[in-house]
Motif scaffolding. Structure first.
Motif, PDB file in Angstrom:
ATOM      1  N   THR A  14      58.665 -15.946  31.257  1.00 62.67           N
ATOM      2  CA  THR A  14      58.345 -17.184  30.556  1.00 62.67           C
ATOM      3  C   THR A  14      56.936 -17.094  29.971  1.00 62.67           C
ATOM      4  O   THR A  14      55.979 -16.818  30.702  1.00 62.67           O
TER       5      THR A  14
ATOM      6  N   LYS B  37      58.526 -25.403  32.614  1.00 54.24           N
ATOM      7  CA  LYS B  37      58.825 -24.003  32.318  1.00 54.24           C
ATOM      8  C   LYS B  37      59.337 -23.267  33.547  1.00 54.24           C
ATOM      9  O   LYS B  37      60.227 -22.407  33.442  1.00 54.24           O
TER      10      LYS B  37
ATOM     11  N   ARG C  47      62.949 -24.343  33.955  1.00 54.96           N
ATOM     12  CA  ARG C  47      63.776 -23.744  32.904  1.00 54.96           C
ATOM     13  C   ARG C  47      63.985 -22.257  33.161  1.00 54.96           C
ATOM     14  O   ARG C  47      65.091 -21.729  33.010  1.00 54.96           O
ATOM     15  N   HIS C  48      62.913 -21.554  33.564  1.00 56.22           N
ATOM     16  CA  HIS C  48      63.024 -20.125  33.835  1.00 56.22           C
ATOM     17  C   HIS C  48      64.016 -19.862  34.956  1.00 56.22           C
ATOM     18  O   HIS C  48      64.840 -18.942  34.863  1.00 56.22           O
TER      19      HIS C  48
END
Length: 231
Positions: free
Chosen positions: A205, A219, A222-223
């Motif tokens: 990321t 993030k 999401r990663h």
């Protein structure tokens, strides 16, 4: 996935995080019980079932500011990292950004061989980012082999130790490139968002200057979702 840690005057490619923001990002990780480590350590820990609380920190390109600005902060926090070096540009500058047809970014000096040895001596893992930072999917088979083999050999000569990790320039790699990296003797390779994640196509990321606490949290979530969906 970091690149340069420096003061930001002109950064059209968004590769630079200011030292102040970088330290705040590391503090954010530590406040949540997380510890930054190099990729080799992360993979060993994952294989042993001990990766909880660890976050892989990577720095592409091998900028000189990694040695002068990033490493002192990493050491202060007790964190590790992996820096991926462009072996054919050691001690030079980021020609792929400043001299290319789309090269409007600032010239940034790259680490010298002595700086590479120094950061390795401080516990940082050094990996390869290719020989000249060329997009590997655009390279013919011979160029691909040279980019992988010569960069590995050059860094191993500087460090007098094996180089096990690779990061694909521009985060671009298909099946041919992934297999070539494996065949060249690298134990793992970092991608950005591969269609299928594997040890030689590890997702990462991007972290930038605008990433404060809320964006970092988003993030990370999401990663993790992407990682789970692509393995």
């Amino acid at each position: 996935m970091y690149h340069s840690i420096d003061h930001r005057d002109d950064d059209p490619h968004l590769v630079t995080v200011s030292p102040r923001r970088f330290e705040r990002q590391l503090a954010w990780l530590r406040a949540r019980g997380l510890r930054g480590v190099g990729m080799q350590e992360l993979l060993y820990a994952h294989g042993a079932g001990r990766a909880d609380g660890l976050v892989g920190l990577t720095f592409d390109d091998g900028y000189a500011d990694f040695a002068t600005r990033a490493v002192p902060v990493l050491l202060r926090y007790g964190f590790g990292a992996t820096v991926f070096v462009v072996s054919g540009r050691i001690g030079e500058h980021n020609a792929w950004d400043s001299d290319g047809p789309e090269g409007r970014g600032p010239r940034k000096p790259l680490m010298t061989a002595e700086q590479i040895r120094t950061v390795a001596g401080a516990g940082v893992e050094v990996g390869s980012h290719g020989r000249l930072h060329v997009p590997l999917p655009d390279a013919d088979d011979d160029t691909l082999r040279v980019e992988l083999a010569e960069s590995k050999a050059a860094l191993e000569e500087i460090l007098d130790r094996p180089v096990n990790g690779f990061a694909y320039p521009y985060g671009r790699a298909g099946d041919r490139e992934v297999e070539a990296v494996r065949a060249a003797g690298y134990g793992y390779a970092c991608h950005i968002a591969p269609e299928t994640a594997s040890r030689h196509a590890l997702p990462r990321t991007y972290v930038g200057e605008s990433d404060g606490p809320l964006r970092l949290r988003a993030k990370m979530l999401r990663h993790e979702l992407l990682r789970r969906s692509r393995i």
